[in-house]
Design a protein around this motif. Structure first.
Motif, PDB file in Angstrom:
ATOM      1  N   ILE A  27      39.201  39.626  46.520  1.00 43.24           N
ATOM      2  CA  ILE A  27      38.713  40.737  47.345  1.00 43.24           C
ATOM      3  C   ILE A  27      38.718  42.030  46.537  1.00 43.24           C
ATOM      4  CG2 ILE A  27      39.219  42.168  49.371  1.00 43.24           C
ATOM      5  CD1 ILE A  27      40.424  39.612  50.641  1.00 43.24           C
ATOM      6  N   GLY A  28      39.801  42.246  45.778  1.00 45.84           N
ATOM      7  CA  GLY A  28      39.890  43.451  44.951  1.00 45.84           C
ATOM      8  C   GLY A  28      38.823  43.513  43.886  1.00 45.84           C
ATOM      9  N   ASN A  29      38.419  42.344  43.369  1.00 41.92           N
ATOM     10  CA  ASN A  29      37.378  42.309  42.334  1.00 41.92           C
ATOM     11  C   ASN A  29      35.978  42.492  42.918  1.00 41.92           C
ATOM     12  OD1 ASN A  29      39.192  41.888  40.227  1.00 41.92           O
ATOM     13  ND2 ASN A  29      39.146  39.665  40.457  1.00 41.92           N
ATOM     14  N   LEU A  30      35.764  42.020  44.154  1.00 35.31           N
ATOM     15  CA  LEU A  30      34.435  42.067  44.762  1.00 35.31           C
ATOM     16  C   LEU A  30      34.123  43.404  45.430  1.00 35.31           C
ATOM     17  CD1 LEU A  30      34.269  38.515  46.389  1.00 35.31           C
ATOM     18  CD2 LEU A  30      32.928  39.311  44.453  1.00 35.31           C
ATOM     19  N   TYR A  31      35.165  44.053  45.973  1.00 30.82           N
ATOM     20  CA  TYR A  31      34.941  45.264  46.746  1.00 30.82           C
ATOM     21  C   TYR A  31      35.799  46.421  46.234  1.00 30.82           C
ATOM     22  CZ  TYR A  31      32.758  41.940  49.932  1.00 30.82           C
ATOM     23  OH  TYR A  31      31.966  40.959  50.463  1.00 30.82           O
TER      24      TYR A  31
END
Length: 241
Positions: free
Chosen positions: A176-180
């Motif tokens: 999630i941290g990498n995508l958003y």
């Protein structure tokens, strides 16, 4: 009258101690990271299932006793486990040293032969099961019948299964941290910047979100995130009244 007071006090202490396992202590811990942020680290005691989150200074408080296993996870820090020993219960502050994650590329293509891999080169046999670190520990614990029975009776098997669940959530948080970006949570989902990490932990606990996330359908994933953001913002608003 005095005897009634004494009985009342004794009863009160027995009620307090009833909900707490013998030998447990409220540990004051402090997470230290050489180059990184120690705030918002999730701490889970896999034995008594208590959890905590570190504050802006890396401090946290959690109930634990000797032989309990604490798991520390964060989007920006390496996964860390700490088996609590008797010596850990003595100091006023238990120091936990964690390491910042390094950014790694999922795949680097150096030529057009993208199908060259460990299996194609004969390094790994075809069809081998790829296990995570926690899954390898569980597999090893159950690889021998006698060891599997002992681990089942001692509760270690259940503890290792909980480790796998924590590891899955940690990996999902990282994705999630990498995508958003933080801007997406603030500008699109209207989550206050100081609550972004809390919201991320909130959505990984949602079975609805984890199921949709596995589908890799970006539109559906973001629709669910919008719905969960509305719920989370309502919780924040209620808590601030």
């Amino acid at each position: 009258m005095k005897s009634k007071i004494i009985l009342f006090v004794l009863g009160l202490f027995s009620q307090i101690s009833f909900g707490q396992t013998a030998g447990e202590k409220l540990i004051h811990g402090k997470i230290i990271v050489e180059s990184g942020n120690a705030a918002g680290v999730s701490i889970v005691n896999l034995v008594n299932e208590k959890s905590a989150t570190s504050d802006g200074n890396g401090d946290f408080y959690i109930l634990a006793k000797a032989d309990d296993l604490l798991v520390f996870s964060s989007v920006n820090l390496e996964y860390y486990r700490r088996l609590i020993e008797k010596e850990d219960l003595k100091p006023d502050v238990l120091i936990i040293k964690m390491i910042a994650k390094t950014t790694e590329l999922d795949e680097v293509i150096v030529n057009k032969r993208s199908k060259i891999n460990a299996v194609a080169l004969g390094i790994s046999p075809k069809g081998i099961v790829q296990r995570t670190r926690a899954e390898k520990r569980l597999y090893a614990a159950n690889s021998m019948p006698v060891a599997a029975l002992i681990n089942l009776m001692s509760g270690r098997t259940e503890m290792l299964k909980k480790e796998i669940e924590v590891e899955k959530k940690e990996l999902l948080l990282a994705k999630i941290g990498n995508l958003y970006s933080d801007e997406y949570f603030v500008n699109t989902l209207k989550v206050p910047s100081e609550y972004i990490k809390g919201f991320q932990y909130y959505i990984v606990e949602s079975e609805r979100f984890t199921t949709i996330f596995k589908s890799k359908n970006k539109i559906n994933i973001e629709l669910v995130m919008v719905e969960l953001a509305v719920e989370y913002n309502a919780i924040i608003a209620a808590g601030n009244k």
